[in-house]
Scaffold this active site. Sequence first.
Site, PDB file in Angstrom:
ATOM      1  N   CYS A  36      79.885  60.923  33.730  1.00 42.61           N
ATOM      2  CA  CYS A  36      79.247  59.979  34.620  1.00 42.61           C
ATOM      3  C   CYS A  36      79.428  60.359  36.223  1.00 42.61           C
ATOM      4  O   CYS A  36      78.962  60.280  37.119  1.00 42.61           O
ATOM      5  CB  CYS A  36      79.552  58.606  34.242  1.00 42.61           C
ATOM      6  SG  CYS A  36      79.045  58.334  32.708  1.00 42.61           S
TER       7      CYS A  36
HETATM    8  C1  BEZ Z   1      81.312  61.192  29.580  1.00 37.34           C
HETATM    9  O1  BEZ Z   1      80.404  60.613  30.574  1.00 37.34           O
HETATM   10  O2  BEZ Z   1      82.127  61.999  30.008  1.00 37.34           O
HETATM   11  C2  BEZ Z   1      81.345  60.664  28.256  1.00 37.34           C
HETATM   12  C3  BEZ Z   1      80.328  59.650  27.703  1.00 37.34           C
HETATM   13  C4  BEZ Z   1      80.433  59.196  26.469  1.00 37.34           C
HETATM   14  C5  BEZ Z   1      81.389  59.689  25.541  1.00 37.34           C
HETATM   15  C6  BEZ Z   1      82.401  61.013  26.244  1.00 37.34           C
HETATM   16  C7  BEZ Z   1      82.437  61.260  27.265  1.00 37.34           C
END
Ligand code: BEZ
Length: 184
Positions: free
Chosen positions: A69
């Site tokens: 994100c």
């Molecule tokens: C991430 O955005 O890096 C992420 C999202 C869900 C689970 C693990 C990592």
Amino acid sequence: MQLITKSALKLPVTYSFRALARSYATVGDKIPSTSVHENSPGNEVDLSKETAKGKSILVGVPGAFSPGCSQKHIPGYIKNSDAFKNKGYDQIFVLAVNDPFVTKAWGEELTDKNGKSSIRFLADSTGAFAKDLDLLFDATKVFGNERSKRYALVVEDGKITETFIEPDNTSVDKSDATKVLEKI
Ligand code: BEZ
């Protein structure tokens, strides 16, 4: 005579209902009026009102500060916010199942790192907004609770006109800013 219990009768009905139930945010759906919060718990935002006129993009993420994100997904929207504006999308909202203190700090950090934009960072603290759009998934192993699938929704006059929802919940693929821009 064999007795058929009420619960035995109910089971297949429940399964077939789930199989038939509409799933996920769909083109034509109205944006829910479920409250989310911006910067503080006292500052309620009603996205059904915010998006009622004009063209907006809602971006859902599994978690503020998570690598995907923070390093890829949302920087793409910040860097391309002018390109979205040029296509008439004046408002971009990022939604995470986090509290508003976290989403505020996250928005500030992303702005420091990627440049200023008019993107607004919103806290869907309980996940109620994502739930109303059927966009929650079980992220207990990583985040300890249910989180929002990663998605982008294109909204016009309060209704969804296009959806880009990650089938595996978390990848940055369909909902990547550059891919969404190509399709709108
Ligand atoms: C991430 O955005 O890096 C992420 C999202 C869900 C689970 C693990 C990592």
